[in-house]
Design an enzyme around this catalytic site. Structure first.
Site, mmCIF file in Angstrom:
data_model
loop_
_atom_site.group_PDB
_atom_site.id
_atom_site.type_symbol
_atom_site.label_atom_id
_atom_site.label_comp_id
_atom_site.label_asym_id
_atom_site.label_seq_id
_atom_site.Cartn_x
_atom_site.Cartn_y
_atom_site.Cartn_z
ATOM 1 N N ASP A 74 1.019 -1.209 -0.081
ATOM 2 C CA ASP A 74 0.051 -0.025 -0.112
ATOM 3 C C ASP A 74 0.756 1.354 -0.074
ATOM 4 O OD1 ASP A 74 -2.859 -0.419 -0.202
ATOM 5 O OD2 ASP A 74 -2.808 -1.576 1.676
ATOM 6 N N GLU A 105 -4.845 4.466 -0.790
ATOM 7 C CA GLU A 105 -3.893 3.548 -0.409
ATOM 8 C C GLU A 105 -3.139 4.152 1.039
ATOM 9 O OE1 GLU A 105 -4.004 1.054 -2.084
ATOM 10 O OE2 GLU A 105 -4.404 1.604 -4.059
ATOM 11 N N HIS A 108 -5.018 3.129 3.774
ATOM 12 C CA HIS A 108 -4.681 1.538 3.771
ATOM 13 C C HIS A 108 -3.430 1.248 4.419
ATOM 14 C CE1 HIS A 108 -7.306 0.912 -0.016
ATOM 15 N NE2 HIS A 108 -7.888 1.557 0.826
ATOM 16 N N TYR A 112 -3.007 -0.467 8.839
ATOM 17 C CA TYR A 112 -2.359 -1.635 9.293
ATOM 18 C C TYR A 112 -1.437 -1.135 10.609
ATOM 19 C CZ TYR A 112 -3.328 -3.486 4.916
ATOM 20 O OH TYR A 112 -3.821 -3.954 3.564
ATOM 21 N N GLU A 169 -3.001 -4.753 -7.091
ATOM 22 C CA GLU A 169 -4.291 -4.757 -6.579
ATOM 23 C C GLU A 169 -5.241 -5.658 -6.452
ATOM 24 O OE1 GLU A 169 -5.315 -1.562 -5.275
ATOM 25 O OE2 GLU A 169 -4.239 -0.107 -6.819
ATOM 26 N N GLU A 203 -9.664 -1.957 -3.100
ATOM 27 C CA GLU A 203 -8.956 -2.572 -4.156
ATOM 28 C C GLU A 203 -9.554 -3.180 -5.249
ATOM 29 O OE1 GLU A 203 -6.185 -1.442 -3.380
ATOM 30 O OE2 GLU A 203 -5.419 -1.895 -1.283
ATOM 31 N N HIS A 206 -10.520 -0.214 -7.404
ATOM 32 C CA HIS A 206 -9.121 0.345 -8.011
ATOM 33 C C HIS A 206 -8.675 -0.652 -9.058
ATOM 34 C CE1 HIS A 206 -7.826 1.954 -3.736
ATOM 35 N NE2 HIS A 206 -9.019 2.606 -4.445
HETATM 36 MN MN MN3 Z 1 -4.623 -0.365 -0.840
HETATM 37 MN MN MN3 Z 2 -5.393 -0.038 -4.264
#
Ligand code: MN3
Ligand code: MN3
Length: 335
Positions: A74, A105, A108, A112, A169, A203, A206
């Site tokens: 990401d 992204e 994302h 985490y 992706e 994703e 995307h």
């Molecule tokens: Mn992502």
């Molecule tokens: Mn993506």
């Protein structure tokens, strides 16, 4: 004075005009992206704390590694992939959609860390980020994909960068997604699983969007160029699959899940090819039912806008419904 403020280059600077439809799908993707928009701080992964403490150490270890690996991808996609593709796409509305995707992204990638913060000590977090830098399989895939992002010079190389993006992706993420899907399908790590669910939904759109741009560009290439990129598209997939197998064994063998993850990889590699308008390459084997249950395959993204070949043209002829945007999601816990 006049002289000083004259536009020296004679270049015409254009403003994005959203009042004119450019292609019949970009505006729909803009709206869908905004509708799906989320931030990591809306979620409370600390609810998983008790479950986390009871997981076997091997599962904990694999879980933090797959999330750290996903963070790398990401990070790359948000800071290199999407910006590079956006820079080389001409149509301004498309640049806007790709920029929005780049922003997601980075959300994302940050999400985490939000999970890590609630589950791990600072030392453990540092260790797993060090592991990312040392793991040869993760480094290999980041390097392979980056190569295409960093070498866009014409339509052919732009097409290949889009192929790399769709592989990332729609395919490369899934060796990482398998474990969170497998756990949350059993009612474990469900709060973190909700974040993964949001990421999977993103994703999906995307991969479909960049796949549509790639298909359009492909049709503008000469026949000779098409043959060249087809060869490279196939060779890259084979190279990445070999690496994913090694990565999968590295992470999942100890859990006895490596064979099931490999089946999942075939399924997702085929999905990536479909997003590019290419036929499936791999014979699909049965996916782990818990993970399968976590993905809504009936209305999978590859059917979105009926992506076979000319794809998006269909969308011009009818209004979009929620059904068009039905993406994989985590299933309710089985227990
Ligand atoms: Mn992502
Ligand atoms: Mn993506």
């Amino acid at each position: 004075m006049q002289e000083r403020i004259r536009n020296a280059s004679n270049k015409v600077h254009r403003a994005v005009n959203w009042n004119r439809e450019v292609d019949g799908f970009t505006f729909a993707f803009w709206e869908k992206n905004l509708e799906q928009m989320w931030v990591d701080t809306e979620f409370v992964p600390s609810k998983d704390r008790n479950v986390w403490d009871r997981l076997e150490p091997e599962v904990q270890d694999a879980y933090k590694k797959v999330l750290a690996g996903l963070t790398l991808l990401d990070t790359k996609q948000g800071n290199v992939g999407m910006p590079a593709i956006a820079e080389h796409v001409d149509i301004l509305q498309r640049k806007a959609v790709l920029s929005f995707m780049a922003m997601m992204e980075n959300i994302h990638a940050k999400s985490y860390s939000t999970i890590f913060t609630t589950l791990l000590t600072d030392v453990e977090i540092d260790e797993v980020f060090d592991w990312v830098e040392e793991n040869q399989f993760l480094q290999f895939k980041a390097e392979q994909i980056s190569h295409y992002y960093e070498n866009i010079t014409d339509n052919k190389t732009l097409y290949l960068a889009m192929v790399a993006s769709v592989y990332l992706e729609s395919f490369l993420f899934y060796s990482g997604f398998f474990l969170p899907l497998w756990l949350s399908g059993q009612g474990k790590m469900v709060a973190s699983g909700e974040i993964i669910n949001k990421i999977i939904q993103d994703e999906s759109i995307h991969g479909v969007y960049v796949g549509l741009l790639a298909q359009e560009l492909y049709n503008e290439l000469t026949v000779a160029e098409q043959e060249e990129v087809d060869y490279e598209t196939n060779a890259l997939l084979e190279e990445l699959m070999e690496n994913e197998f090694a990565y999968t064994e590295d992470i999942y063998s100890i859990l006895g899940l490596d064979h099931e993850v490999k089946n999942f990889l075939y399924y997702n590699a085929n999905k990536a090819l479909m997003n590019l308008g290419k036929p499936a390459k791999y014979e699909e084997k049965k996916i782990n039912p818990i993970v399968q249950n976590g993905l809504n395959t009936e209305s999978g993204t590859h059917d979105f806008f009926s992506t076979k070949g000319k794809s998006y043209k269909k969308a011009k002829h009818r209004a979009l419904t929620d059904q068009d945007f039905s993406f994989p999601r985590l299933a309710e816990p089985l227990i």
